[in-house]
Design an enzyme around this catalytic site. Structure first.
Site, short mmCIF file in Angstrom:
data_model
loop_
_atom_site.label_atom_id
_atom_site.label_comp_id
_atom_site.label_asym_id
_atom_site.label_seq_id
_atom_site.Cartn_x
_atom_site.Cartn_y
_atom_site.Cartn_z
CG ASN A 1 -6.22 0.33 0.90
OD1 ASN A 1 -5.28 0.12 0.13
ND2 ASN A 1 -6.11 0.14 2.20
CG HIS B 1 -1.73 -1.17 1.47
ND1 HIS B 1 -3.07 -1.19 1.16
CD2 HIS B 1 -1.44 -2.39 1.98
CE1 HIS B 1 -3.57 -2.38 1.46
NE2 HIS B 1 -2.61 -3.13 1.97
CG ASP C 1 -0.97 -5.80 4.40
OD1 ASP C 1 -1.35 -4.93 3.60
OD2 ASP C 1 -1.59 -6.07 5.45
CG HIS D 1 -0.95 3.59 9.32
ND1 HIS D 1 -1.98 4.21 8.63
CD2 HIS D 1 -1.18 2.26 9.21
CE1 HIS D 1 -2.78 3.29 8.11
NE2 HIS D 1 -2.32 2.09 8.45
CG HIS E 1 -8.46 -7.89 4.06
ND1 HIS E 1 -7.48 -7.03 4.49
CD2 HIS E 1 -9.06 -8.34 5.19
CE1 HIS E 1 -7.50 -6.96 5.81
NE2 HIS E 1 -8.46 -7.75 6.26
O1 DOR Z 1 -3.39 -3.61 8.52
C1 DOR Z 1 -3.73 -3.32 7.39
N1 DOR Z 1 -3.52 -2.12 6.89
N2 DOR Z 1 -4.37 -4.24 6.64
C2 DOR Z 1 -4.94 -3.93 5.46
O2 DOR Z 1 -5.50 -4.78 4.84
C3 DOR Z 1 -4.90 -2.54 4.98
C4 DOR Z 1 -3.73 -1.86 5.51
C5 DOR Z 1 -3.70 -0.39 5.25
O3 DOR Z 1 -3.95 0.00 4.11
O4 DOR Z 1 -3.40 0.38 6.15
#
Ligand code: DOR
Length: 438
Positions: free
Chosen positions: A94, A62, A303, A307, A176
């Site tokens: 996303n 991501h 994955d 953040h 997912h």
């Molecule tokens: O922990 C996660 N964070 N799992 C996910 O499937 C999405 C991801 C995110 O985009 O932050």
């Protein structure tokens, strides 16, 4: 024109063998393998002390671009990939806006061509109403369905909506798999908790199993290609062992779920240990490792879901889930190989060959004449400590902070150009769109 490079005396690794030989790269391709005269190249790399691996493909990241580029963007995410020996990635939908339309997909590919230092492609995100897009969009690795909600607002959880997607079309569906009803009920129970260890119980193993079971049943019913993203539970490994042969079903696991376990990880890292689906106890991590060794789990993904520190400083219930990983996955697995827990050949199978095979990627994943010159030179003796503040990912932290591991990429090549060398990333190198056989 890209200057020819000759890699001399590298121990070339495939899932089947390790053979010491020379590899000549020209115009972005591997053009010759064997004993090659130095006169053929403008640049010679003496690789006698190194192993040469096909560049890894991380099939789940991501990179947050567009819309959340304070966490990561395609440039920084791809730089982190290059440093970790990952020469190709598939990014998730996303984003903001979500990648659910043809225009959004086109815009992501345009931005990637400009910003990425490694090769790229993007999943198209499923909604309840974009079936024509899912089947009409060209050259993507697959359709991503969030069957349980996670970061962002993508969600398809009704069986009838899921059935529509599985019944129509033929491209790979990646899920997912977590059941939203089970999660919502569990969330109520832990509503007032301030203990990050409860994250694993808010998203329990039976939520994962129920959702995986539904996806597998639909894949069997419609004989549809299905990939289960980030497997986390013993229960799913046991279930898949007997179901996988009934349809073209595959599964992946993340290093976090293999190498970290509850409750310790939550005690040590708090919000930084939080991801979806969650890290569970050692019974699960051991079963995942066994599942990987036995072939029930096909490949490794990260994955990579960054953040910021500020976001992770929020209390339990408010802090977002997700952790970075694209930069550390290969070193962590090389370290496993160095410890004798698996073979280097297995690492190549899980991180290079299998993802390429499952997603039907053209011309990658092997050191073979005619294939793209995406390669990583690895020093299996090199020891280094993974350290927060010393990473290429924009958020600059890792759940593996403080881990001293042995076996590290020293040079990464993308399309025949050196993109990572001696700790530095060359941002002049441009990745290309990964081609998928439909
Ligand atoms: O922990 C996660 N964070 N799992 C996910 O499937 C999405 C991801 C995110 O985009 O932050």
């Amino acid at each position: 024109m890209i200057a020819p490079i000759l890699i001399k005396n590298a121990k070339c690794v495939s899932s089947q063998a390790i053979i010491q030989q020379d590899v000549l790269l020209k115009d972005g391709k591997i053009v010759e393998i064997g004993q090659i005269d130095e006169k053929h190249a403008e640049k010679i790399i003496d690789a006698s002390h190194f192993f040469l691996l096909p560049g890894a493909l991380d099939p789940q990241v991501h990179f947050r671009d567009p819309g959340m580029t304070w966490k990561e963007d395609l440039r920084t995410g791809s730089m982190a990939a290059a440093a970790g020996g990952v020469t190709s990635f598939f990014d998730m939908p996303n984003t903001k806006p979500s990648t659910i339309t043809l225009d959004a997909m086109a815009e992501r590919k345009r931005a990637a061509a400009e910003k990425c230092v490694v090769n790229y492609n993007f999943f198209i995100g499923a909604t309840n109403t974009n079936l024509d897009v899912l089947n009409g969009v060209e050259n993507v690795p697959g359709i991503k369905i969030f069957m349980g909600s996670s970061t962002g607002d993508l969600l398809v959880s009704d069986t009838s909506d899921l059935e529509q997607i599985f019944a129509n079309g033929s491209r790979l569906i990646a899920v997912h798999a977590e059941d939203d009803d089970i999660i919502n009920a569990a969330r109520e129970i832990y509503r007032n908790s301030r203990d990050f260890n409860h994250h694993q119980f808010v998203r329990p193993a039976d939520a994962a199993l129920k959702s995986t079971t539904l996806a597998v049943e639909l894949a069997i019913k419609y004989q549809r290609r299905l990939h289960i993203l980030h497997l986390t539970s013993l229960d799913e490994v046991r279930y898949l062992e007997f179901q996988k042969s009934k349809a073209p079903i595959s599964a992946e696991v993340c290093p976090q779920h293999l190498l970290l376990s509850a409750p310790y990880v939550y005690e040590k890292l708090g919000a930084y240990a939080q991801m979806n689906p969650p890290i569970r106890d050692m019974n699960h991590s051991e079963a995942l490792w066994k599942g990987l060794m036995d072939g029930v789990i096909d490949c490794i993904a990260t994955d990579h879901a960054p953040h910021t520190h500020e976001e992770k400083a929020k209390p339990f219930g408010e802090a977002p889930s997700g952790m970075p990983g694209v930069e550390t996955s290969l070193p962590l697995m090389l370290d496993r190989a160095n410890r004798g827990l698996c073979k280097l050949e297995d690492v190549v199978k899980w991180m290079c060959e299998k993802p390429v095979e499952l997603y039907r990627v053209k011309n990658k994943g092997q050191i073979k004449v005619g294939f793209d010159a995406d390669l990583v030179l690895v020093d299996m003796q090199k020891e280094k400590t993974i350290e927060n503040g010393k990473l290429f990912t924009k958020v600059n932290w890792s759940p593996f902070d403080g881990w001293k591991t042995r076996g590290w990429p020293v040079k990464t090549l993308v399309n025949g150009q050196i993109v990572f060398d001696d700790g530095m990333v060359n941002t002049e190198v441009k990745g290309r769109e990964i081609l998928i056989d439909s």
